[in-house]
Design an enzyme around this catalytic site. Structure first.
Site: not given
Ligand code: CO8
Length: 255
Positions: A63, A106, A109, A129
């Protein structure tokens, strides 16, 4: 379509999530587009199977955290985002996920909500999460508990560490692991094989299998039997059985 790119490869509709600069983070508008695209594919008779894929680095990283960071519980309740999400499971045609890179939160999922999963070697599946102080909200606890059992589900959900494509394969979460550069092609190929099958039978089989996850054995067997009888009303069943007797290849029309 702001967030998707869509094309047909013969009878297979390929829907690519294309928000690469945010690793395909699933914001509300993107999910609405995705659900609409899936339902459109479901409604078009010439489409026989759907492939959902993302980019090379991410299938979907979950998400959109930016969209949730300041939300209150009431905001989230009023957003009612899972009303759209639940419609994914209402798609009758085969939906195949082609996953490369991150399938987190997500995104994981979404892959689990697809019927079949082809994983590229780079795929990483996880429910991180917990590291945000949250938990899955789009079915992660339910899919993993049902498919992996309590102990393995809890470890994945509590630690939030991703698993590799091979590990996901060993756990039964994916159908096969292929080189990244053949991942989408392998999913389309599988879709084309399914496209040769009788569509009504595929639909009834999907219904019976999903019911098996959610019912008693007796009720599931009863449902299966009724769907089995129903297929005798289709022209495709006549054609399939006749073609067998006449030693020729059947041609299924979806009726
Ligand atoms: N949300 C928003 N932005 C994101 C997300 C995300 N989940 N993941 C990555 N991005 C953005 C980063 O902020 C970054 O943006 P910017 O360049 O502007 O700084 C860009 O994408 C590239 O990401 P990274 O620089 O972080 O890339 P890395 O290679 O360093 O890291 C990772 C990759 C490990 C995947 C890292 O981006 C990360 O940990 N992302 C978040 C993963 C996460 O926690 N996901 C769970 C989210 S909560 C959720 O999914 C709840 C589900 C509920 C239902 C959903 C229904 C749709």
């Amino acid at each position: 379509m702001a967030y998707l790119s869509i094309h047909d490869d013969g009878p297979v509709r390929v829907i690519r999530i294309a928000r690469d600069e945010r690793l395909n983070a699933l914001n509300l508008a993107l999910v609405d587009e995705l659900v609409a695209a899936l339902e459109a594919a479901d409604a078009e008779p010439q489409v026989r199977a759907v492939v959902v894929t993302g980019g090379e680095k991410a299938f979907a990283a979950g998400a959109d955290i930016a969209e949730m960071a300041d939300a209150t519980a009431v905001d989230m309740k009023l957003r009612d985002q899972f009303r759209a999400w639940d419609r994914i499971l209402g798609v009758h045609k085969p939906v195949i996920a082609a996953v490369r890179g991150f399938a987190l939160g997500g995104g994981c999922e979404l892959a689990m909500a697809c019927d079949l999963v082809i994983a590229g070697e780079s795929a990483k599946f996880g429910q991180p999460e917990v590291k945000l102080g949250l938990m899955p909200g789009a079915g992660g606890t339910q899919w993993l508990a049902r498919r992996l059992g309590k102990a393995r589900a809890l470890e994945l959900l509590w630690l939030g560490e991703p698993i590799t494509a091979q590990e996901a394969m060993a756990l039964g979460l994916v159908n096969r692991v292929v080189p990244d550069d053949t991942c989408v092609a392998a999913a389309v190929e599988l879709g084309k094989r399914l496209a040769e099958m009788p569509p009504v039978a595929l639909r009834c089989i999907k219904e019976a299998v999903y019911q098996a996850m959610d019912t008693t054995l007796a009720d599931g067997l009863e449902a299966e039997r009724n769907l089995f009888y129903l297929l005798f009303a289709t022209e495709d069943a006549r054609e399939g059985m006749r073609a067998f007797m006449e030693r020729r290849k059947p041609s299924f029309r979806g009726r």
